[in-house]
Design a protein around this motif. Structure first.
Motif, short mmCIF file in Angstrom:
data_model
loop_
_atom_site.label_atom_id
_atom_site.label_comp_id
_atom_site.label_asym_id
_atom_site.label_seq_id
_atom_site.Cartn_x
_atom_site.Cartn_y
_atom_site.Cartn_z
N ASN A 122 0.82 -1.21 0.00
CA ASN A 122 0.00 0.00 0.00
C ASN A 122 0.86 1.26 0.00
OD1 ASN A 122 -2.43 -1.36 -0.05
ND2 ASN A 122 -2.62 -1.41 2.17
N GLY A 123 1.97 1.22 0.72
CA GLY A 123 2.87 2.37 0.72
C GLY A 123 3.49 2.60 -0.64
N ARG A 124 3.86 1.52 -1.31
CA ARG A 124 4.43 1.66 -2.66
C ARG A 124 3.39 2.19 -3.64
NH1 ARG A 124 7.83 -3.98 -2.71
NH2 ARG A 124 9.58 -3.21 -1.49
N LEU A 125 2.16 1.73 -3.52
CA LEU A 125 1.10 2.21 -4.40
C LEU A 125 0.85 3.71 -4.16
CD1 LEU A 125 -1.10 1.58 -6.47
CD2 LEU A 125 -2.61 1.03 -4.55
N ALA A 126 0.87 4.12 -2.91
CA ALA A 126 0.67 5.54 -2.60
C ALA A 126 1.79 6.41 -3.17
CB ALA A 126 0.57 5.73 -1.08
N MET A 127 3.03 5.93 -3.09
CA MET A 127 4.14 6.69 -3.67
C MET A 127 4.03 6.77 -5.19
SD MET A 127 7.49 5.69 -1.40
CE MET A 127 7.27 3.92 -1.44
N PHE A 128 3.61 5.69 -5.82
CA PHE A 128 3.43 5.67 -7.26
C PHE A 128 2.33 6.66 -7.67
CE2 PHE A 128 1.73 3.74 -11.20
CZ PHE A 128 2.89 3.78 -11.96
N ALA A 129 1.22 6.69 -6.92
CA ALA A 129 0.12 7.60 -7.22
C ALA A 129 0.56 9.06 -7.05
CB ALA A 129 -1.07 7.30 -6.31
N PHE A 130 1.32 9.35 -6.00
CA PHE A 130 1.80 10.71 -5.79
C PHE A 130 2.72 11.14 -6.92
CE2 PHE A 130 4.68 13.88 -4.00
CZ PHE A 130 3.76 14.81 -3.58
N GLY A 131 3.56 10.22 -7.38
CA GLY A 131 4.41 10.52 -8.53
C GLY A 131 3.59 10.86 -9.77
N GLY A 132 2.45 10.18 -9.93
CA GLY A 132 1.55 10.49 -11.04
C GLY A 132 0.96 11.89 -10.93
N PHE A 133 0.60 12.29 -9.71
CA PHE A 133 0.07 13.65 -9.50
C PHE A 133 1.11 14.70 -9.88
CE2 PHE A 133 -2.72 11.92 -5.91
CZ PHE A 133 -3.77 11.69 -6.78
N VAL A 134 2.33 14.50 -9.43
CA VAL A 134 3.40 15.46 -9.71
C VAL A 134 3.70 15.50 -11.20
CG1 VAL A 134 5.83 15.99 -9.31
CG2 VAL A 134 4.39 15.27 -7.41
N THR A 135 3.78 14.33 -11.84
CA THR A 135 4.05 14.27 -13.28
C THR A 135 2.96 14.98 -14.07
OG1 THR A 135 5.20 12.18 -12.99
CG2 THR A 135 4.48 12.71 -15.21
N GLN A 136 1.71 14.76 -13.69
CA GLN A 136 0.61 15.41 -14.40
C GLN A 136 0.68 16.93 -14.26
OE1 GLN A 136 -3.26 14.07 -13.25
NE2 GLN A 136 -4.30 15.27 -14.80
N SER A 137 1.01 17.41 -13.09
CA SER A 137 1.08 18.85 -12.91
C SER A 137 2.23 19.45 -13.72
CB SER A 137 1.23 19.21 -11.43
OG SER A 137 2.48 18.83 -10.94
N VAL A 138 3.34 18.73 -13.83
CA VAL A 138 4.48 19.22 -14.62
C VAL A 138 4.13 19.21 -16.11
CG1 VAL A 138 6.83 18.69 -15.32
CG2 VAL A 138 6.22 18.61 -12.91
N LEU A 139 3.53 18.13 -16.58
CA LEU A 139 3.24 18.01 -18.01
C LEU A 139 2.15 18.98 -18.47
CD1 LEU A 139 3.38 14.14 -18.51
CD2 LEU A 139 5.10 15.84 -19.13
N THR A 140 1.19 19.27 -17.61
CA THR A 140 0.10 20.18 -18.00
C THR A 140 0.45 21.64 -17.74
OG1 THR A 140 -0.99 19.96 -15.85
CG2 THR A 140 -1.68 18.44 -17.63
N GLY A 141 1.50 21.89 -16.95
CA GLY A 141 1.90 23.25 -16.67
C GLY A 141 1.10 23.90 -15.55
N ASN A 142 0.25 23.13 -14.89
CA ASN A 142 -0.52 23.67 -13.77
C ASN A 142 0.31 23.64 -12.50
OD1 ASN A 142 -2.96 24.17 -15.17
ND2 ASN A 142 -3.39 21.98 -15.15
N THR A 143 -0.15 24.40 -11.52
CA THR A 143 0.57 24.42 -10.26
C THR A 143 0.28 23.15 -9.48
OG1 THR A 143 -1.29 25.54 -9.20
CG2 THR A 143 0.45 26.92 -10.12
#
Length: 82
Positions: free
Chosen positions: A38-59
């Motif tokens: 569960n901890g690994r899944l949570a870290m993977f999901a958080f990485g997805g949030f950060v990647t999406q914000s970088v790729l879309t240019g949103n804060t």
């Protein structure tokens, strides 16, 4: 003394089961594996949030609009009684 001699516990072991859910060692090992997954899944999901914000240019947090938030605060302040 603990700093130099050690506490006798493994690194990062702060007492996995303080409420006593794991009655036997096999169940404790199973719960520890589930917690790790569960901890690994949570870290993977958080990485997805950060990647999406970088790729879309949103804060980050992504899709949070500071202008809209400021407008909401201003509207609430106007409606508030002095």
């Amino acid at each position: 003394d603990q700093m130099l001699g050690g506490s006798g516990r493994e690194p990062g072991d702060y007492g996995f089961d303080p409420l006593g859910f794991a009655s036997d060692p096999a169940k404790k090992a199973d719960l520890q594996m589930k917690e790790l997954a569960n901890g690994r899944l949570a870290m993977f999901a958080f990485g997805g949030f950060v990647t999406q914000s970088v790729l879309t240019g949103n804060t980050f947090p992504y899709l949070f609009d500071y202008q809209t938030a400021g407008d909401i605060v201003a509207i609430a302040a106007q409606g508030a009684s002095p």
